[in-house]
Design a protein around this motif. Structure first.
Motif, PDB file in Angstrom:
ATOM      1  N   ILE A   1       0.852  -1.185   0.000  1.00 33.70           N
ATOM      2  CA  ILE A   1       0.000   0.000   0.000  1.00 33.70           C
ATOM      3  C   ILE A   1       0.888   1.235   0.000  1.00 33.70           C
ATOM      4  N   ALA A   2       0.431   2.295  -0.656  1.00 30.74           N
ATOM      5  CA  ALA A   2       1.191   3.549  -0.695  1.00 30.74           C
ATOM      6  C   ALA A   2       0.231   4.728  -0.622  1.00 30.74           C
TER       7      ALA A   2
ATOM      8  N   GLN B   1      -3.569  20.255  -2.223  1.00 25.65           N
ATOM      9  CA  GLN B   1      -3.989  20.110  -3.617  1.00 25.65           C
ATOM     10  C   GLN B   1      -4.717  18.799  -3.868  1.00 25.65           C
ATOM     11  N   SER B   2      -4.059  17.686  -3.577  1.00 20.16           N
ATOM     12  CA  SER B   2      -4.594  16.392  -3.950  1.00 20.16           C
ATOM     13  C   SER B   2      -3.913  15.310  -3.117  1.00 20.16           C
ATOM     14  N   SER B   3      -4.439  14.100  -3.233  1.00 17.84           N
ATOM     15  CA  SER B   3      -3.813  12.959  -2.574  1.00 17.84           C
ATOM     16  C   SER B   3      -4.154  11.698  -3.354  1.00 17.84           C
ATOM     17  N   GLY B   4      -3.478  10.630  -3.020  1.00 20.09           N
ATOM     18  CA  GLY B   4      -3.746   9.351  -3.661  1.00 20.09           C
ATOM     19  C   GLY B   4      -3.374   8.218  -2.741  1.00 20.09           C
ATOM     20  N   VAL B   5      -4.081   7.134  -2.850  1.00 20.85           N
ATOM     21  CA  VAL B   5      -3.775   5.923  -2.103  1.00 20.85           C
ATOM     22  C   VAL B   5      -3.995   4.743  -3.044  1.00 20.85           C
ATOM     23  N   ALA B   6      -3.127   3.764  -2.974  1.00 16.15           N
ATOM     24  CA  ALA B   6      -3.254   2.617  -3.869  1.00 16.15           C
ATOM     25  C   ALA B   6      -2.702   1.360  -3.220  1.00 16.15           C
ATOM     26  N   THR B   7      -3.265   0.240  -3.586  1.00 11.61           N
ATOM     27  CA  THR B   7      -2.746  -1.066  -3.204  1.00 11.61           C
ATOM     28  C   THR B   7      -2.335  -1.799  -4.470  1.00 11.61           C
ATOM     29  N   ALA B   8      -1.349  -2.664  -4.345  1.00  9.12           N
ATOM     30  CA  ALA B   8      -0.854  -3.426  -5.500  1.00  9.12           C
ATOM     31  C   ALA B   8      -0.094  -4.643  -4.997  1.00  9.12           C
ATOM     32  N   ASP B   9       0.387  -5.435  -5.923  1.00 11.49           N
ATOM     33  CA  ASP B   9       1.157  -6.622  -5.559  1.00 11.49           C
ATOM     34  C   ASP B   9       2.536  -6.273  -5.009  1.00 11.49           C
TER      35      ASP B   9
ATOM     36  N   ALA C   1       2.417   0.002  -6.158  1.00 16.37           N
ATOM     37  CA  ALA C   1       1.543   0.801  -5.298  1.00 16.37           C
ATOM     38  C   ALA C   1       1.961   2.264  -5.298  1.00 16.37           C
ATOM     39  N   ILE C   2       3.258   2.523  -5.252  1.00 15.85           N
ATOM     40  CA  ILE C   2       3.765   3.903  -5.283  1.00 15.85           C
ATOM     41  C   ILE C   2       3.397   4.571  -6.601  1.00 15.85           C
ATOM     42  N   ALA C   3       3.621   3.884  -7.705  1.00 15.90           N
ATOM     43  CA  ALA C   3       3.300   4.455  -9.017  1.00 15.90           C
ATOM     44  C   ALA C   3       1.804   4.770  -9.130  1.00 15.90           C
ATOM     45  N   ALA C   4       0.959   3.867  -8.644  1.00 15.58           N
ATOM     46  CA  ALA C   4      -0.483   4.080  -8.725  1.00 15.58           C
ATOM     47  C   ALA C   4      -0.943   5.216  -7.803  1.00 15.58           C
ATOM     48  N   ALA C   5      -0.366   5.323  -6.616  1.00 18.45           N
ATOM     49  CA  ALA C   5      -0.732   6.405  -5.693  1.00 18.45           C
ATOM     50  C   ALA C   5      -0.317   7.759  -6.255  1.00 18.45           C
ATOM     51  N   LEU C   6       0.857   7.824  -6.861  1.00 14.69           N
ATOM     52  CA  LEU C   6       1.302   9.070  -7.490  1.00 14.69           C
ATOM     53  C   LEU C   6       0.395   9.444  -8.665  1.00 14.69           C
TER      54      LEU C   6
END
Length: 76
Positions: free
Chosen positions: A27-28, A35-43, A48-53
């Motif tokens: 998770i990241a 301005q904005s935020s992001g959260v993502a889970t991945a394998d 996860a970092i790339a998706a959250a960014l």
């Protein structure tokens, strides 16, 4: 009635926690101040970092303003 709703909520939260405990992905969390935020889970933590960014940028922030505030592997 409120007691029954509360019990259902608590049991539902416990069930979701049990599922999260079994998942061993990453998770990241990304943010761009005010301005904005992001959260993502991945394998993997890299995915996860790339998706959250990407989610942070999609929310309206510039790429250079989004930073990773936390990342963890495993997520559970």
């Amino acid at each position: 009635m409120i007691g029954r709703v509360m019990v259902a909520f608590v049991f539902g939260a416990m069930a979701q926690g049990a599922v999260a405990q079994e998942w061993a992905g990453a998770i990241a969390f990304a943010q761009a101040a005010e301005q904005s935020s992001g959260v993502a889970t991945a394998d993997t933590v890299e995915e996860a970092i790339a998706a959250a960014l990407a989610e942070c940028v999609a929310g309206g922030a510039r790429d250079e303003d989004c930073t990773i505030s936390a990342a963890c592997e495993p997520a559970g």
